[in-house]
Scaffold this motif. Structure first.
Motif, PDB file in Angstrom:
ATOM      1  N   LEU A  49       0.837  -1.211   0.000  1.00  0.00           N
ATOM      2  CA  LEU A  49       0.000   0.000   0.000  1.00  0.00           C
ATOM      3  C   LEU A  49       0.863   1.249   0.000  1.00  0.00           C
ATOM      4  N   PHE A  50       1.970   1.212   0.751  1.00  0.00           N
ATOM      5  CA  PHE A  50       2.910   2.336   0.722  1.00  0.00           C
ATOM      6  C   PHE A  50       3.471   2.531  -0.683  1.00  0.00           C
ATOM      7  N   ASN A 104       1.936   1.683  -3.443  1.00  0.00           N
ATOM      8  CA  ASN A 104       0.833   2.255  -4.229  1.00  0.00           C
ATOM      9  C   ASN A 104       0.832   3.775  -4.102  1.00  0.00           C
ATOM     10  N   TRP A 105       0.955   4.220  -2.865  1.00  0.00           N
ATOM     11  CA  TRP A 105       0.910   5.664  -2.580  1.00  0.00           C
ATOM     12  C   TRP A 105       2.095   6.384  -3.222  1.00  0.00           C
ATOM     13  N   SER A 106       3.307   5.845  -3.042  1.00  0.00           N
ATOM     14  CA  SER A 106       4.511   6.514  -3.559  1.00  0.00           C
ATOM     15  C   SER A 106       4.530   6.527  -5.086  1.00  0.00           C
ATOM     16  N   TRP A 156       1.820   9.059  -6.563  1.00  0.00           N
ATOM     17  CA  TRP A 156       2.181  10.475  -6.534  1.00  0.00           C
ATOM     18  C   TRP A 156       3.380  10.773  -7.427  1.00  0.00           C
ATOM     19  N   GLY A 198       7.009  11.319  -3.416  1.00  0.00           N
ATOM     20  CA  GLY A 198       6.598  10.006  -2.931  1.00  0.00           C
ATOM     21  C   GLY A 198       7.709   9.211  -2.299  1.00  0.00           C
ATOM     22  N   PRO A 239       6.841   7.463   1.576  1.00  0.00           N
ATOM     23  CA  PRO A 239       6.115   6.184   1.593  1.00  0.00           C
ATOM     24  C   PRO A 239       6.884   5.065   0.889  1.00  0.00           C
TER      25      PRO A 239
END
Length: 204
Positions: free
Chosen positions: A85-86, A88-90, A93, A108, A111
């Motif tokens: 999930l981290f 995904n976030w990084s 962005w 990013g 994360p």
């Protein structure tokens, strides 16, 4: 068996995307936007595969009476899922930043570093689980070769995150070589581990 195979294919596709995205020639051809999209797609496949692994039949939230191996196995899968999930976030962005300004770097990163740490912790827990493999709910759920490959891949991803840190004073990567090479080698390790873990679905 079917879910185990889907899990393996998710890690295979995700790893392949990270390998391709880290190849310099591909970066020159696809540009920052193409690379950003490739990494983001790869992270999505990682997350889908990690979710399947966490939700596999027999892998329950640890409770009283659960063996130490199963406890470590569940936490390894849970921490790995959080790590994806981290990523995904990084990668999301970083992709958005590439659309807005292809020259911008370091978006990013935090994360991404958290995701790498989560992968290292997950790999450590998996090694603890495989040490008592005979106690696992499924003795084939963890193997030494797969666990070691994932640990080595996590180390490479960690080196990649360190190399991708952008120095505030210069606005450049700490080590561009390892930012790319760590991702490439880590992806290769994850890919091989996934290929070795893939099981055949019985007919009928």
């Amino acid at each position: 068996m079917r879910r185990l195979r889907r899990e393996a294919w998710g890690f295979i596709v995700g790893s392949f995307c990270f390998i391709v995205g880290a190849v310099p020639n591909y970066a020159e051809w696809a540009g920052p936007v193409g690379v950003g999209v490739t990494f983001f797609v790869g992270s999505i496949f990682f997350t889908l595969a990690a979710f399947i692994q966490l939700s596999l039949s027999g892998r329950h939230v640890p409770r009283r009476g659960v063996s130490r191996a199963d406890r470590n196995d569940w936490w390894a899968a849970a921490v790995q899922f959080v790590g994806t999930l981290f990523f995904n976030w990084s990668t999301f962005w970083a992709m958005i930043a590439a659309f807005a300004d292809p020259t911008r770097m370091g978006v990013g990163w935090r994360p991404d570093a958290f995701g790498s740490i989560a992968f290292l912790v997950s790999s450590g827990l998996a090694m603890a689980a495989v040490n008592d493999r005979h106690e696992l709910w499924d003795t084939d759920a963890r193997t030494w070769h797969g666990t070691w490959l994932n640990m080595i891949g996590s180390v490479f991803f960690g080196l990649s995150a360190i190399g991708a840190y952008v120095l505030p004073d210069t606005g450049t990567y700490l080590n561009l070589l390892w930012a790319n090479l760590g991702t490439l080698l880590g992806g290769v390790c994850f890919l091989v581990a996934a290929l070795l873990s893939r099981r055949t679905i019985p007919k009928g």
